[in-house]
Scaffold this active site. Structure first.
Site, mmCIF file in Angstrom:
data_model
loop_
_atom_site.group_PDB
_atom_site.id
_atom_site.type_symbol
_atom_site.label_atom_id
_atom_site.label_comp_id
_atom_site.label_asym_id
_atom_site.label_seq_id
_atom_site.Cartn_x
_atom_site.Cartn_y
_atom_site.Cartn_z
ATOM 1 N N LEU A 108 14.400 -69.995 -101.769
ATOM 2 C CA LEU A 108 15.563 -69.134 -101.996
ATOM 3 C C LEU A 108 15.348 -67.889 -101.149
ATOM 4 C CD1 LEU A 108 15.963 -69.362 -105.902
ATOM 5 C CD2 LEU A 108 17.352 -70.525 -104.183
ATOM 6 N N ASP A 109 16.396 -67.403 -100.489
ATOM 7 C CA ASP A 109 16.203 -66.208 -99.658
ATOM 8 C C ASP A 109 15.972 -64.986 -100.533
ATOM 9 O OD1 ASP A 109 18.790 -64.782 -100.129
ATOM 10 O OD2 ASP A 109 19.636 -66.563 -99.186
ATOM 11 N N ALA A 110 15.534 -63.909 -99.914
ATOM 12 C CA ALA A 110 15.096 -62.731 -100.663
ATOM 13 C C ALA A 110 16.165 -62.181 -101.596
ATOM 14 C CB ALA A 110 14.643 -61.638 -99.687
ATOM 15 N N ASN A 111 17.435 -62.239 -101.190
ATOM 16 C CA ASN A 111 18.514 -61.668 -101.997
ATOM 17 C C ASN A 111 19.128 -62.659 -102.978
ATOM 18 O OD1 ASN A 111 18.319 -59.140 -100.756
ATOM 19 N ND2 ASN A 111 19.591 -59.802 -99.046
ATOM 20 N N THR A 112 18.541 -63.849 -103.106
ATOM 21 C CA THR A 112 19.038 -64.849 -104.045
ATOM 22 C C THR A 112 18.080 -64.962 -105.222
ATOM 23 O OG1 THR A 112 20.098 -66.102 -102.270
ATOM 24 C CG2 THR A 112 19.720 -67.263 -104.331
#
Length: 361
Positions: A108-112
């Site tokens: 999952l990307d950092a902002n997810t």
């Protein structure tokens, strides 16, 4: 019978096949003193294998107990083992284990935020991530912008991205007001930032993204941000059966009363720690000082729109939606009865209920 080196190492829980292939290509793996090459096969299970100079244990598959963790990833954490800048990673909070390591099932990307699975079985992780398995992932998306039926039809029928065509398997409208709308969407592959890029292709912005389901494993509301829980044997075997792996017969999970009590106490401690962290960040934002020190940094995502919370911990509509995209999903903005299934709006691409309605156990 010989097997590919990366497959043996993955089964021993030393990483996913993809990670191990990268290590082999980078000359970080050796077998009996010889640098391994991609495509090498392991003929002798007693061979001395080293990764980065350290001897690793390659157990037979019958000796390795497959374990799976469900982790509630907060926004701001990175899906990497080590960050050169010292930022927090998803591996920092996981329990320590001997003779094995946790392998993340996708990223999952950092902002997810949301559900992220970890396992000690690299082969299981590799099969779950492989596009041919078409394992469903469900996300709660908060979208900022004007949305219409044509956009939704485009997203379901498929749009061209830079790495090929992509589409949502299902889209369900969950309410909103003004320019903010909440959707639940389903995809069956894990391309980089795929959900965000699909919405971006329609000229709208994802202001909040949270994974709530992987296959039939749901993010439980009792699991706090930054918290983890080990899956029971039947859930582990559900995942293994889905990707055609034999059932696991053992589990290290202790289900006695005392263990459950300790797990509940640990969950409460994590909740309190997260709450204290949130309180500190609010205080930091309100400080009059112009410059921020080491402990006075602006939290990731603090400028994003926030959503009211319901009892399940997910975003909920804050009132009667306005504008064209709303339809009549809940009868003039009435609050649905507790336990009632979400009503599909005119955004529904096929007018049918989703394969698995968004819910939390």
């Amino acid at each position: 019978m010989s097997e590919k080196l990366q497959k043996v190492l993955a089964r021993a829980g030393l990483g996913s096949r993809r990670e191990l292939e990268t290590m082999i290509q980078s000359n970080r793996v050796s077998v009996d003193g010889q640098i391994a090459k991609l495509g090498d096969r392991l003929e002798n299970v007693d061979a001395k294998i080293r990764i980065d100079g350290h001897v690793v244990s390659v157990k037979e598959s019958t000796e390795v107990i497959c374990r799976v963790l469900a982790y509630h990833k907060p926004e701001g954490e990175l899906c990497t083992r080590h960050d050169p800048e010292g930022r927090r990673t998803v591996f920092d909070r996981l329990p320590k284990i001997k003779d094995s390591r946790w392998v993340s099932v996708g990223r999952l990307d950092a902002n997810t935020a949301g559900l992220l699975l970890f396992t000690t079985d690299g082969e299981l992780a590799n099969r779950l991530m492989h596009p041919s398995r078409k394992v469903e992932r469900e996300y709660m998306c908060r979208i900022f912008g004007d949305i219409n039926d044509k956009m939704i039809k485009n997203l379901v029928s498929g749009v061209k991205l830079e790495d090929g065509e992509a589409r949502f398997e299902d889209v369900m409208y969950a309410g909103g007001e003004g320019m903010n709308h909440t959707f639940y969407v389903v995809i069956n592959e894990g391309r980089n930032r795929e959900v965000r890029r699909l919405w971006d292709s329609q000229g709208v912005t994802v202001s909040r993204l949270k994974r709530v389901r992987y296959g039939d494993i749901f993010l439980e509301k009792r699991l706090p941000r930054g918290g983890w829980m080990e899956l029971e044997l039947k859930e582990v075997n559900y995942l293994r059966e889905m990707v055609e792996l034999p059932h696991e017969k053992e589990s290290l999970l202790d289900l006695d009363k005392e263990s459950r009590k300790r797990a509940k106490s640990k969950s409460q401690k994590i909740r309190r720690a997260v709450k204290r962290h949130d309180e500190r960040t609010v205080e930091d934002r309100n400080t009059p000082s112009g410059r921020r020190g080491r402990n006075n940094k602006k939290p990731v995502g603090s400028s994003l729109p926030s959503a009211k919370r319901n009892s399940t911990g997910d975003a909920k509509p804050t009132g009667k939606p306005t504008g064209k995209p709303t339809g009549k999903s809940n009868g003039k903005g009435k609050k649905p009865a507790p336990g009632a299934k979400p009503v599909r709006s005119k955004f529904s691409p096929n007018g049918k209920a989703p394969k698995s309605a968004p819910r939390q156990r």
